[in-house]
Design an enzyme around this catalytic site. Structure first.
Site, short mmCIF file in Angstrom:
data_model
loop_
_atom_site.label_atom_id
_atom_site.label_comp_id
_atom_site.label_asym_id
_atom_site.label_seq_id
_atom_site.Cartn_x
_atom_site.Cartn_y
_atom_site.Cartn_z
N HIS A 10 24.66 -10.94 -47.41
CA HIS A 10 23.55 -11.89 -47.30
C HIS A 10 22.76 -11.95 -48.59
O HIS A 10 22.83 -11.06 -49.42
CB HIS A 10 22.63 -11.56 -46.13
CG HIS A 10 21.97 -10.21 -46.21
ND1 HIS A 10 22.51 -9.08 -45.67
CD2 HIS A 10 20.79 -9.83 -46.78
CE1 HIS A 10 21.71 -8.05 -45.90
NE2 HIS A 10 20.66 -8.47 -46.58
N HIS A 31 16.55 -9.99 -52.63
CA HIS A 31 17.72 -9.15 -52.93
C HIS A 31 19.01 -9.80 -52.48
O HIS A 31 19.00 -10.77 -51.73
CB HIS A 31 17.57 -7.75 -52.30
CG HIS A 31 17.57 -7.72 -50.80
ND1 HIS A 31 16.43 -7.76 -50.05
CD2 HIS A 31 18.60 -7.64 -49.91
CE1 HIS A 31 16.74 -7.69 -48.76
NE2 HIS A 31 18.05 -7.62 -48.64
N GLU A 64 21.34 -4.50 -52.46
CA GLU A 64 21.54 -3.72 -51.25
C GLU A 64 23.04 -3.57 -51.03
O GLU A 64 23.79 -4.51 -51.23
CB GLU A 64 20.92 -4.48 -50.06
CG GLU A 64 21.08 -3.80 -48.71
CD GLU A 64 20.44 -4.61 -47.57
OE1 GLU A 64 20.22 -5.83 -47.73
OE2 GLU A 64 20.20 -4.02 -46.51
#
Ligand code: CO
Length: 134
Positions: free
Chosen positions: A7, A79, A130
């Protein structure tokens, strides 16, 4: 090492307005808001055919999003999340390569209830990264 893009997360000042932009303007499928007090955010997922967009709103006193919104009042990209097969192996490899893993360095369960780590933007051209074990 990294696999699919899981994502892209966008920090927003107002989750209801942001959801409406993705739903009504862009015509995307948007989930109900999910409060995650342990991460200091409320999240909405936008489901796309090939990936997801996470909209993040600050939740609580010391939300990690609060400072970001202070600096970017209209919101902005927060992010990017890449998938990995083994979060501990990935973490150890990143540390061995000199990357700064944020927090305690121990994987925490993220928004999808899967273990994640975050890595400092200074090591990745200014982008917070991430890694999520899938
Ligand atoms: Co994320």
């Amino acid at each position: 090492m990294i696999g699919k893009l899981n994502h892209v997360a966008i920090a927003v000042p107002n989750l209801v307005e942001a959801s409406s932009v993705y739903n009504d303007v862009l015509g995307a499928k948007v989930s109900e808001p999910i409060a995650m007090p342990e991460h200091g955010v409320t999240t909405v997922f936008v489901e796309l055919p090939n990936t997801k967009i996470e909209l993040l709103e600050a939740l609580g006193e010391d939300s990690p999003i609060a400072k970001f919104i202070e600096n970017n009042p209209k919101g902005g990209m927060h992010h990017i999340c890449y998938e990995v097969e083994d979060i501990f192996k990935a973490r150890d490899e990143m540390i061995a390569k000199g990357v700064t893993v944020l927090g305690s360095g121990e994987p925490k369960n993220g928004a999808h209830n899967k273990p994640v780590i975050f890595m400092h933007p200074k090591d990745f051209m200014g982008t917070l990264i991430e890694l999520e074990q899938v």
